[in-house]
Design a protein around this motif. Structure first.
Motif, short mmCIF file in Angstrom:
data_model
loop_
_atom_site.label_atom_id
_atom_site.label_comp_id
_atom_site.label_asym_id
_atom_site.label_seq_id
_atom_site.Cartn_x
_atom_site.Cartn_y
_atom_site.Cartn_z
N VAL A 176 0.79 -1.38 -0.12
CA VAL A 176 -0.03 0.04 -0.29
C VAL A 176 0.92 1.19 0.21
O VAL A 176 1.69 1.40 0.93
CB VAL A 176 -0.98 -0.03 1.37
N GLY A 178 2.91 4.49 0.65
CA GLY A 178 3.05 5.17 2.11
C GLY A 178 3.07 4.36 3.25
O GLY A 178 2.91 5.10 4.31
N ARG A 179 2.95 3.09 3.10
CA ARG A 179 2.70 2.23 4.22
C ARG A 179 3.30 1.00 4.21
O ARG A 179 3.55 0.23 3.10
CB ARG A 179 1.13 1.97 4.52
N ASP A 180 4.11 0.54 5.25
CA ASP A 180 4.89 -0.67 5.25
C ASP A 180 4.01 -1.76 5.51
O ASP A 180 3.05 -1.62 6.23
CB ASP A 180 6.01 -0.36 6.19
N PRO A 181 4.56 -2.99 4.97
CA PRO A 181 3.58 -4.15 5.56
C PRO A 181 3.54 -4.52 6.84
O PRO A 181 4.50 -3.81 7.60
CB PRO A 181 4.39 -5.32 4.57
N ASP A 182 2.64 -5.12 7.14
CA ASP A 182 2.55 -5.67 8.79
C ASP A 182 3.84 -6.35 9.11
O ASP A 182 4.44 -6.94 8.40
CB ASP A 182 1.41 -6.90 8.86
N GLU A 232 3.89 3.85 -7.71
CA GLU A 232 3.57 2.47 -6.83
C GLU A 232 4.57 1.49 -7.44
O GLU A 232 5.26 0.75 -6.73
CB GLU A 232 2.33 2.41 -7.01
N GLU A 235 8.29 2.15 -6.75
CA GLU A 235 8.57 2.05 -5.21
C GLU A 235 8.36 0.31 -4.74
O GLU A 235 9.25 -0.14 -4.04
CB GLU A 235 7.34 2.74 -4.30
#
Length: 274
Positions: A176, A178-182, A232, A235
């Motif tokens: 996603v 702007g967000r790192d994976p869990d 995207e 990145e």
């Protein structure tokens, strides 16, 4: 104008094997228009008669997988009377394997679908794929055979489901913006669970996303904008490089081809381990 032919597939089981063989072969004759007529679960004289009714209506080549000798003989006689070619494509393979194994194959219909341990492994893999779609239940990622990751609309979910039918437990972790994976994703990697990154041509991805938005009636800003998609994808590539995740481009691959490439990648990873 291309030629047009009818091909009849007659099976005493689900017909999946016969259908796959026929479609894989017919695909090489791209100048020929082929109409496939499939009749499955043919295990009685009446069911065979139903198949023959279709054949009489649209005569054409017959490919069949029937284990009952009487039904086979009747089918062959009917085909000869109609002057149509008939073939049992698995017979040569059975004959060669019998020579190699020194054993005659046993009787039975749909034995590949019997409820044995392999069947339950496939079901467990399918349950796993659905439970882990889009990163759900991420704390269980360490149980995966492989984790598929990538930006939205890179065929992660259908590929996970297809792999499940091969008995491979595949989890889906989206990237996603702007967000790192869990954190569980990185913990699974550290524990040795292999990950494969899926990517695609930005123009193709933008097109797929645009069609998706139209279907859903959604107006999510930037989701299908080409510049946003390019960012995207770039990145994601950098993310794959940072974490030494092998990448498969799905732009021109079917789900089956993508799954085959993933399985080949897993073999390479396994072979490289000490």
């Amino acid at each position: 104008m291309s030629e047009s032919h009818h091909v009849h597939l007659i099976s005493d089981s689900t017909g999946e094997t016969l259908n796959a063989m026929a479609r894989a072969t017919i695909a090489h004759f791209n100048e020929i228009k082929v109409s496939l007529h499939t009749t499955i679960m043919v295990r009685s004289s009446q069911e065979l008669e139903n198949a023959m009714a279709k054949l009489r209506q649209n005569p054409g080549m017959v490919c069949y997988t029937l284990t009952d000798r009487d039904l086979r003989n009747r089918l062959e006689r009917e085909c000869a009377a109609l002057s149509v070619v008939s073939i049992a494509p698995l017979d040569p393979l059975f004959a060669r394997l019998s020579d190699v194994f020194g054993q005659t194959p046993g009787p039975g219909v749909g034995l590949q679908y019997q409820l044995n341990s392999a069947y339950f492994e496939r079901i467990a893999a399918l349950d796993f794929a659905m439970a882990h779609d889009d990163g759900a239940l991420s704390t269980r990622l360490k149980r995966a055979d492989v984790i598929l990751t990538g930006v939205s609309r890179t065929s992660k979910t259908p590929t996970c489901i297809y792999l499940a039918h091969r008995g491979v437990k595949a989890a889906n972790v989206p990237l996603v913006p702007g967000r790192d994976p869990d954190p569980a994703f990185f913990e699974a990697l550290a524990d040795g669970v292999p990950a494969v990154g899926l990517t695609a041509n930005p123009s193709r991805l933008a097109q797929i996303r645009s069609e998706r938005l139209e279907t859903l009636g959604d107006r999510t800003p930037d989701y299908a904008e080409l510049d946003q998609v390019r960012t995207e994808v770039t990145e994601a590539r950098l993310f794959f490089d940072r974490h030494a995740i092998p990448v498969i481009d799905v732009t021109r691959r079917s789900i089956e081809e993508t799954a085959a490439a993933i399985l080949a990648t897993l073999q390479t990873i396994e072979g490289a381990r000490p």
